[in-house]
Write an enzyme that holds these catalytic residues in place. Structure first.
Site, short mmCIF file in Angstrom:
data_model
loop_
_atom_site.label_atom_id
_atom_site.label_comp_id
_atom_site.label_asym_id
_atom_site.label_seq_id
_atom_site.Cartn_x
_atom_site.Cartn_y
_atom_site.Cartn_z
N CYS A 3 0.85 -1.19 0.00
CA CYS A 3 0.00 0.00 0.00
C CYS A 3 0.89 1.24 0.00
CB CYS A 3 -0.92 -0.01 1.22
SG CYS A 3 -1.78 1.55 1.47
N ASP A 29 -0.46 16.62 -1.60
CA ASP A 29 -0.66 15.74 -2.75
C ASP A 29 0.46 15.98 -3.77
OD1 ASP A 29 -3.41 14.16 -3.99
OD2 ASP A 29 -1.82 14.73 -5.40
N HIS A 45 -4.50 0.93 8.40
CA HIS A 45 -4.92 0.71 7.01
C HIS A 45 -6.40 0.39 6.94
CE1 HIS A 45 -4.61 -0.17 2.74
NE2 HIS A 45 -5.53 -1.09 3.00
N HIS A 96 -6.29 3.27 0.27
CA HIS A 96 -6.06 3.55 1.69
C HIS A 96 -6.90 4.79 1.95
CE1 HIS A 96 -3.16 3.65 5.31
NE2 HIS A 96 -3.96 4.69 5.48
N HIS A 98 -8.51 8.11 2.45
CA HIS A 98 -7.91 9.45 2.50
C HIS A 98 -8.95 10.49 2.17
CE1 HIS A 98 -7.29 7.78 -1.55
NE2 HIS A 98 -7.40 9.02 -2.02
P1 AMP Z 1 -7.53 9.18 -5.16
O1 AMP Z 1 -7.39 9.24 -6.65
O2 AMP Z 1 -8.75 9.85 -4.61
O3 AMP Z 1 -7.34 7.78 -4.64
O4 AMP Z 1 -6.33 10.06 -4.58
C1 AMP Z 1 -5.02 9.60 -4.50
C2 AMP Z 1 -4.16 10.81 -4.50
O5 AMP Z 1 -2.87 10.42 -4.10
C3 AMP Z 1 -4.01 11.49 -5.87
O6 AMP Z 1 -4.50 12.83 -5.79
C4 AMP Z 1 -2.51 11.44 -6.14
O7 AMP Z 1 -2.01 12.59 -6.75
C5 AMP Z 1 -1.96 11.28 -4.72
N1 AMP Z 1 -0.65 10.64 -4.64
C6 AMP Z 1 -0.23 9.52 -5.29
N2 AMP Z 1 1.03 9.23 -4.94
C7 AMP Z 1 1.42 10.18 -4.04
C8 AMP Z 1 2.62 10.41 -3.31
N3 AMP Z 1 3.70 9.61 -3.42
N4 AMP Z 1 2.66 11.49 -2.49
C9 AMP Z 1 1.59 12.31 -2.38
N5 AMP Z 1 0.43 12.12 -3.02
C10 AMP Z 1 0.34 11.08 -3.85
#
Ligand code: AMP
Length: 112
Positions: A3, A29, A45, A96, A98
């Site tokens: 994850c 983000d 988790h 996960h 968020h």
């Molecule tokens: P979701 O699409 O709602 O699941 O949101 C996942 C979010 O995680 C997206 O907005 C991505 O830009 C963000 N994301 C993915 N990898 C990372 C990372 N390594 N650090 C920070 N944000 C991330």
């Protein structure tokens, strides 16, 4: 468990932290969709809103009280949006739980 956000919590993948305590982590983000785009996650988790239940949902009140504090800290006095995408139709890309905090400009009125 493979994850991405658990790896960020463990420090195996770097992040720009905004807030952290024993229960939750907030970080910026990596692909911001607004001038302020922060993710708030529980350290436990939980796959998404669809995995919340009576036993694991106490963390939500903590998350939302911190969202209010973080928004103030980020200067979002004119408002902001809190979003949690769920599953395939919701376009959830990381399994996960968020909450996105989006703000820092006038957001669009459409939610989809
Ligand atoms: P979701 O699409 O709602 O699941 O949101 C996942 C979010 O995680 C997206 O907005 C991505 O830009 C963000 N994301 C993915 N990898 C990372 C990372 N390594 N650090 C920070 N944000 C991330």
């Amino acid at each position: 468990m493979d994850c991405l956000f658990c790896k960020i919590i463990a420090g195996e993948i770097p992040s720009t932290k905004v807030f952290e305590d024993e229960k939750i982590l907030a970080f910026r983000d990596i692909a911001p969709q607004a001038p302020v785009h922060i993710l708030v996650i529980p350290k436990e988790h939980i796959g998404g809103v669809d995995e919340l239940n009576e036993d694991n949902s106490a963390v939500l009140s903590h998350i939302f009280s911190k969202i209010a504090e973080i928004a103030k800290q980020e200067g979002l006095s004119n408002g902001y949006r809190v979003v949690s995408n769920v599953g395939e139709h919701g376009c959830q890309s990381v399994r996960h739980l968020h909450f996105h905090i989006l703000g820092g400009k006038q957001l669009g009125g459409d939610m989809v």
